[in-house]
Design a protein around this motif. Structure first.
Motif, PDB file in Angstrom:
ATOM      1  N   ILE A 119     -15.248 -99.045 -37.040  1.00 19.49           N
ATOM      2  CA  ILE A 119     -14.612 -97.796 -36.607  1.00 19.49           C
ATOM      3  C   ILE A 119     -15.032 -97.534 -35.168  1.00 19.49           C
ATOM      4  N   ALA A 120     -14.088 -97.089 -34.351  1.00 20.26           N
ATOM      5  CA  ALA A 120     -14.366 -96.753 -32.956  1.00 20.26           C
ATOM      6  C   ALA A 120     -13.905 -95.320 -32.697  1.00 20.26           C
ATOM      7  N   SER A 121     -14.865 -94.428 -32.451  1.00 20.98           N
ATOM      8  CA  SER A 121     -14.559 -93.018 -32.181  1.00 20.98           C
ATOM      9  C   SER A 121     -14.933 -92.700 -30.737  1.00 20.98           C
ATOM     10  N   PHE A 122     -14.015 -92.060 -30.015  1.00 21.85           N
ATOM     11  CA  PHE A 122     -14.226 -91.752 -28.608  1.00 21.85           C
ATOM     12  C   PHE A 122     -14.271 -90.236 -28.411  1.00 21.85           C
ATOM     13  N   SER A 123     -15.330 -89.756 -27.804  1.00 24.32           N
ATOM     14  CA  SER A 123     -15.460 -88.318 -27.565  1.00 24.32           C
ATOM     15  C   SER A 123     -14.611 -87.901 -26.364  1.00 24.32           C
ATOM     16  N   ILE A 124     -13.841 -86.828 -26.532  1.00 21.04           N
ATOM     17  CA  ILE A 124     -13.042 -86.302 -25.420  1.00 21.04           C
ATOM     18  C   ILE A 124     -13.798 -85.221 -24.648  1.00 21.04           C
ATOM     19  N   THR A 125     -15.060 -84.985 -25.038  1.00 19.63           N
ATOM     20  CA  THR A 125     -15.934 -84.103 -24.263  1.00 19.63           C
ATOM     21  C   THR A 125     -17.226 -84.865 -23.937  1.00 19.63           C
ATOM     22  N   PRO A 126     -17.100 -85.957 -23.188  1.00 18.21           N
ATOM     23  CA  PRO A 126     -18.274 -86.801 -22.924  1.00 18.21           C
ATOM     24  C   PRO A 126     -19.354 -86.091 -22.110  1.00 18.21           C
ATOM     25  N   GLN A 127     -18.966 -85.068 -21.360  1.00 18.08           N
ATOM     26  CA  GLN A 127     -19.951 -84.321 -20.578  1.00 18.08           C
ATOM     27  C   GLN A 127     -20.941 -83.585 -21.474  1.00 18.08           C
ATOM     28  N   PHE A 128     -20.541 -83.306 -22.695  1.00 21.90           N
ATOM     29  CA  PHE A 128     -21.424 -82.649 -23.656  1.00 21.90           C
ATOM     30  C   PHE A 128     -21.945 -83.628 -24.701  1.00 21.90           C
ATOM     31  N   ASP A 129     -21.075 -84.533 -25.147  1.00 27.01           N
ATOM     32  CA  ASP A 129     -21.432 -85.449 -26.230  1.00 27.01           C
ATOM     33  C   ASP A 129     -22.229 -86.638 -25.701  1.00 27.01           C
ATOM     34  N   THR A 130     -23.472 -86.397 -25.432  1.00 24.39           N
ATOM     35  CA  THR A 130     -24.403 -87.440 -25.014  1.00 24.39           C
ATOM     36  C   THR A 130     -24.793 -88.290 -26.226  1.00 24.39           C
ATOM     37  N   PRO A 131     -25.428 -89.442 -26.005  1.00 20.29           N
ATOM     38  CA  PRO A 131     -25.896 -90.229 -27.146  1.00 20.29           C
ATOM     39  C   PRO A 131     -26.770 -89.430 -28.103  1.00 20.29           C
ATOM     40  N   GLU A 132     -27.609 -88.558 -27.564  1.00 19.20           N
ATOM     41  CA  GLU A 132     -28.466 -87.734 -28.424  1.00 19.20           C
ATOM     42  C   GLU A 132     -27.639 -86.817 -29.317  1.00 19.20           C
ATOM     43  N   VAL A 133     -26.603 -86.200 -28.739  1.00 14.58           N
ATOM     44  CA  VAL A 133     -25.720 -85.315 -29.509  1.00 14.58           C
ATOM     45  C   VAL A 133     -24.953 -86.119 -30.557  1.00 14.58           C
ATOM     46  N   LEU A 134     -24.505 -87.297 -30.178  1.00 15.03           N
ATOM     47  CA  LEU A 134     -23.769 -88.144 -31.117  1.00 15.03           C
ATOM     48  C   LEU A 134     -24.644 -88.578 -32.287  1.00 15.03           C
ATOM     49  N   ARG A 135     -25.913 -88.848 -32.017  1.00 17.51           N
ATOM     50  CA  ARG A 135     -26.829 -89.215 -33.109  1.00 17.51           C
ATOM     51  C   ARG A 135     -27.017 -88.056 -34.078  1.00 17.51           C
ATOM     52  N   TYR A 137     -24.782 -85.790 -34.674  1.00 16.13           N
ATOM     53  CA  TYR A 137     -23.499 -85.714 -35.387  1.00 16.13           C
ATOM     54  C   TYR A 137     -23.465 -86.738 -36.518  1.00 16.13           C
ATOM     55  N   ILE A 138     -23.966 -87.921 -36.248  1.00 13.56           N
ATOM     56  CA  ILE A 138     -24.035 -88.976 -37.260  1.00 13.56           C
ATOM     57  C   ILE A 138     -24.886 -88.527 -38.447  1.00 13.56           C
ATOM     58  N   LYS A 139     -26.010 -87.918 -38.132  1.00 14.83           N
ATOM     59  CA  LYS A 139     -26.898 -87.443 -39.193  1.00 14.83           C
ATOM     60  C   LYS A 139     -26.239 -86.334 -40.001  1.00 14.83           C
ATOM     61  N   LYS A 140     -25.532 -85.452 -39.337  1.00  8.51           N
ATOM     62  CA  LYS A 140     -24.867 -84.330 -40.009  1.00  8.51           C
ATOM     63  C   LYS A 140     -23.851 -84.811 -41.030  1.00  8.51           C
ATOM     64  N   TYR A 141     -23.104 -85.867 -40.696  1.00  5.60           N
ATOM     65  CA  TYR A 141     -22.023 -86.342 -41.572  1.00  5.60           C
ATOM     66  C   TYR A 141     -22.407 -87.583 -42.389  1.00  5.60           C
ATOM     67  N   ASN A 142     -23.681 -87.937 -42.356  1.00  6.07           N
ATOM     68  CA  ASN A 142     -24.158 -89.096 -43.118  1.00  6.07           C
ATOM     69  C   ASN A 142     -23.377 -90.363 -42.776  1.00  6.07           C
ATOM     70  N   ILE A 143     -23.132 -90.559 -41.498  1.00  6.09           N
ATOM     71  CA  ILE A 143     -22.429 -91.749 -41.027  1.00  6.09           C
ATOM     72  C   ILE A 143     -23.392 -92.921 -40.979  1.00  6.09           C
ATOM     73  N   ARG A 144     -22.925 -94.077 -41.427  1.00  6.10           N
ATOM     74  CA  ARG A 144     -23.711 -95.300 -41.305  1.00  6.10           C
ATOM     75  C   ARG A 144     -23.337 -95.946 -39.982  1.00  6.10           C
ATOM     76  N   GLY A 145     -24.306 -96.098 -39.095  1.00 10.23           N
ATOM     77  CA  GLY A 145     -24.008 -96.520 -37.733  1.00 10.23           C
ATOM     78  C   GLY A 145     -23.819 -98.001 -37.522  1.00 10.23           C
ATOM     79  N   ASN A 146     -23.984 -98.820 -38.565  1.00  6.60           N
ATOM     80  CA  ASN A 146     -23.964-100.262 -38.349  1.00  6.60           C
ATOM     81  C   ASN A 146     -22.591-100.798 -37.965  1.00  6.60           C
ATOM     82  N   ASN A 147     -21.519-100.175 -38.397  1.00  7.77           N
ATOM     83  CA  ASN A 147     -20.184-100.659 -38.032  1.00  7.77           C
ATOM     84  C   ASN A 147     -19.295 -99.545 -37.451  1.00  7.77           C
ATOM     85  N   TRP A 148     -19.934 -98.485 -37.003  1.00  8.85           N
ATOM     86  CA  TRP A 148     -19.193 -97.335 -36.464  1.00  8.85           C
ATOM     87  C   TRP A 148     -19.840 -96.909 -35.152  1.00  8.85           C
ATOM     88  N   ASN A 149     -19.108 -97.082 -34.068  1.00  9.20           N
ATOM     89  CA  ASN A 149     -19.582 -96.656 -32.753  1.00  9.20           C
ATOM     90  C   ASN A 149     -18.916 -95.342 -32.354  1.00  9.20           C
TER      91      ASN A 149
END
Length: 241
Positions: A119-135, A137-149
């Motif tokens: 899965i490839a998800s692209f943030s349309i607010t990259p100025q806010f969605d830093t890698p830290e914020v994205l991590r 978000y992943i934790k909030k939705y229980n996303i498995r990061g191994n095949n989802w960027n």
């Protein structure tokens, strides 16, 4: 004499069929299982998915290169050899993004053992969605990061990828909730990087899959049907190609 016995046996067979088989058929019809099985058999046919064409040529995912939730550089080349789903989102989205992400989590779960799926998800607010914020978000939705960027980077490049590359609308709109507007669509990409989809009743590709309707809900308030179930079926078809 033999004919008489033959007629008797035939009559008995017809009678037994009527007693045993017909009630079962009626029961299946009343429960809808016959119709459901016909639908599933139709959807699970081996018909190949259509290609999305632009000027008569098969449309391919354009080149991209962004950093993901782990600050790792990811490009379109990393997805070659994989079937993958593409979406555009932002972590502060107050409307359709939570539904889209929930649907994608279910898709990821279904194909969790498939090494050729991503899965490839692209943030349309990259100025806010830093890698830290994205991590987070992943934790909030229980996303498995191994095949989802979940990717972030240059804003203009992301909007170019959305609007020109995939033709999936994304724009900054201060008057709407969250300040940004985007379509809740998923794109499906095959192992060679081509955009694919099933065809409609007229033989034309549906192009994208509705991602903003929960599969379990079936339809939204406008009567539009969810398309996560058919997306899953079509991912399976591409994985088998």
């Amino acid at each position: 004499m033999n004919k008489k016995y033959t007629y008797i046996w035939v009559s008995l067979i017809v009678l037994i069929f009527g007693i045993i088989v017909i009630p079962r058929i009626v029961e299946r019809l009343s429960s809808g299982s016959v119709v459901e099985n016909d639908r599933l058999n139709s959807e699970s046919s081996n018909k190949r998915l259509g290609y999305i064409l632009l000027d008569g040529k098969r449309r391919k995912v354009p080149s991209f290169e962004f950093i993901n939730q782990d600050s790792v550089l990811v490009s379109d080349k990393d997805y070659l050899g994989k079937v993958y789903v593409v979406d555009f989102f932002f972590t502060r989205c107050p409307s359709i993004c939570p539904v889209m992400t929930t649907n994608l989590v279910e898709v990821q779960q279904k194909f969790k053992d498939e090494t050729d799926f991503g899965i490839a998800s692209f943030s349309i607010t990259p100025q806010f969605d830093t890698p830290e914020v994205l991590r987070a978000y992943i934790k909030k939705y229980n996303i498995r990061g191994n095949n989802w960027n979940l990717m972030t980077g240059d804003k203009e490049a992301i909007y170019e990828l959305a609007n020109a590359g995939f033709n999936i609308f994304a724009a900054e709109m201060p008057d709407v909730p969250g300040g940004f507007e985007h379509s809740g669509l998923f794109a499906l990409v095959d192992k060679e990087g081509y955009l694919r989809s099933r065809t409609d009743e007229f033989g034309n590709p549906i192009v994208y899959y509705r991602g903003a309707i929960l599969e379990k809900n079936g339809t939204n308030d406008q009567g539009e049907k969810e398309e996560i179930s058919i997306l899953k079926a079509d991912i399976e078809k591409l994985l088998q190609e």
